[in-house]
Design a protein around this motif. Structure first.
Motif, PDB file in Angstrom:
ATOM      1  N   LEU A   6      36.919  50.391  35.890  1.00  0.00           N
ATOM      2  CA  LEU A   6      37.186  48.986  36.187  1.00  0.00           C
ATOM      3  C   LEU A   6      36.111  48.159  35.504  1.00  0.00           C
ATOM      4  CD1 LEU A   6      38.910  46.910  37.762  1.00  0.00           C
ATOM      5  CD2 LEU A   6      37.265  47.164  39.649  1.00  0.00           C
ATOM      6  N   PRO A   8      35.010  44.233  35.310  1.00  0.00           N
ATOM      7  CA  PRO A   8      35.145  42.808  35.641  1.00  0.00           C
ATOM      8  C   PRO A   8      34.645  41.933  34.487  1.00  0.00           C
ATOM      9  CG  PRO A   8      33.789  43.976  37.263  1.00  0.00           C
ATOM     10  CD  PRO A   8      33.993  44.886  36.102  1.00  0.00           C
ATOM     11  N   THR A  34      40.881  49.340  33.196  1.00  0.00           N
ATOM     12  CA  THR A  34      41.484  48.126  33.748  1.00  0.00           C
ATOM     13  C   THR A  34      40.431  47.032  33.737  1.00  0.00           C
ATOM     14  OG1 THR A  34      42.957  49.391  35.189  1.00  0.00           O
ATOM     15  CG2 THR A  34      42.577  47.087  35.772  1.00  0.00           C
ATOM     16  N   CYS A  36      39.387  43.276  34.993  1.00  0.00           N
ATOM     17  CA  CYS A  36      39.752  42.358  36.069  1.00  0.00           C
ATOM     18  C   CYS A  36      38.973  41.052  35.962  1.00  0.00           C
ATOM     19  CB  CYS A  36      39.548  42.993  37.440  1.00  0.00           C
ATOM     20  SG  CYS A  36      37.837  43.160  37.963  1.00  0.00           S
ATOM     21  N   LEU A  62      42.019  37.204  30.636  1.00  0.00           N
ATOM     22  CA  LEU A  62      42.497  38.586  30.585  1.00  0.00           C
ATOM     23  C   LEU A  62      43.016  38.952  29.201  1.00  0.00           C
ATOM     24  CD1 LEU A  62      44.243  38.817  34.070  1.00  0.00           C
ATOM     25  CD2 LEU A  62      42.135  39.963  33.355  1.00  0.00           C
ATOM     26  N   THR A  79      45.257  45.092  33.223  1.00  0.00           N
ATOM     27  CA  THR A  79      44.572  43.864  33.629  1.00  0.00           C
ATOM     28  C   THR A  79      45.011  43.473  35.031  1.00  0.00           C
ATOM     29  OG1 THR A  79      46.276  42.434  32.646  1.00  0.00           O
ATOM     30  CG2 THR A  79      44.373  42.971  31.258  1.00  0.00           C
ATOM     31  N   VAL A  80      44.098  42.817  35.755  1.00  0.00           N
ATOM     32  CA  VAL A  80      44.415  42.383  37.111  1.00  0.00           C
ATOM     33  C   VAL A  80      43.558  41.172  37.477  1.00  0.00           C
ATOM     34  CG1 VAL A  80      42.767  43.953  38.243  1.00  0.00           C
ATOM     35  CG2 VAL A  80      44.790  43.159  39.488  1.00  0.00           C
ATOM     36  N   GLU A  81      44.150  40.269  38.248  1.00  0.00           N
ATOM     37  CA  GLU A  81      43.413  39.138  38.808  1.00  0.00           C
ATOM     38  C   GLU A  81      43.155  39.422  40.282  1.00  0.00           C
ATOM     39  OE1 GLU A  81      43.921  34.364  39.846  1.00  0.00           O
ATOM     40  OE2 GLU A  81      45.656  35.501  39.138  1.00  0.00           O
ATOM     41  N   LEU A  82      41.900  39.250  40.692  1.00  0.00           N
ATOM     42  CA  LEU A  82      41.533  39.362  42.090  1.00  0.00           C
ATOM     43  C   LEU A  82      41.174  37.959  42.577  1.00  0.00           C
ATOM     44  CD1 LEU A  82      39.085  42.408  41.808  1.00  0.00           C
ATOM     45  CD2 LEU A  82      41.560  42.451  42.190  1.00  0.00           C
ATOM     46  N   ILE A  91      35.295  43.164  43.891  1.00  0.00           N
ATOM     47  CA  ILE A  91      35.256  44.207  42.863  1.00  0.00           C
ATOM     48  C   ILE A  91      35.112  45.575  43.506  1.00  0.00           C
ATOM     49  CG2 ILE A  91      33.885  45.138  40.946  1.00  0.00           C
ATOM     50  CD1 ILE A  91      33.148  42.099  40.374  1.00  0.00           C
ATOM     51  N   TYR A  94      38.355  46.555  45.520  1.00  0.00           N
ATOM     52  CA  TYR A  94      39.467  46.884  44.626  1.00  0.00           C
ATOM     53  C   TYR A  94      39.250  48.255  43.985  1.00  0.00           C
ATOM     54  CZ  TYR A  94      43.098  46.582  41.133  1.00  0.00           C
ATOM     55  OH  TYR A  94      44.209  46.853  40.361  1.00  0.00           O
TER      56      TYR A  94
END
Length: 137
Positions: A6, A8, A34, A36, A62, A79-82, A91, A94
């Motif tokens: 991951l 960020p 991924t 984020c 992203l 990709t992901v939005e938190l 972070i 997730y």
């Protein structure tokens, strides 16, 4: 062995350094990457919840980071939005809930208030995460 990474990002130069390092590690280990973005949420006690970035800004952050990863030779990037009030716990949670075994994030030389705000995220993630954390400079 690292299987899921991951990374960020907030679109800053130091975060992009983290993306480069995450790609390097993913390529060396064959891990899934991924990227984020943590969209900080404000308000909502008695008013609406307001996100720091618009949907368009998040999509650009992203896609820009995904483009960096692909330019570095990684063809598959998630990709992901938190959305959260605090980035470090978001972070960490997730990563834990989704089986990530490594977090790679950037940090840079910061002074004054910037160091207190941004530098503490990397520090908090590194000290509290359930998995390995690499902080890139």
């Amino acid at each position: 062995m690292t299987k899921k990474i991951l990374c960020p990002t907030d679109g800053s130069d130091h975060a992009t350094q983290g993306v480069h390092k995450a790609v390097e590690l993913a390529r060396l280990t064959g891990a899934q990457l991924t990227i984020c973005v943590v969209n900080i949420a404000h308000g909502a006690v008695r008013g609406p919840l307001i996100s720091h970035w618009t949907d368009e800004e998040v999509a650009k952050l992203l896609s820009d980071s995904e483009a960096v990863a692909k330019a570095d030779g990684l063809s598959e990037v998630g990709t992901v939005e938190l959305v959260a009030r605090e980035p470090a716990p978001a972070i960490i949670s997730y990563a834990d809930e989704n089986g990530f075994d490594h977090i790679v994030m950037g940090t840079g030389d910061k002074r004054g208030m910037t160091r207190l705000v941004l530098g503490s995220v990397a520090s908090d993630v590194a000290s509290q995460a359930h998995c390995s954390v690499t902080v890139a400079r």
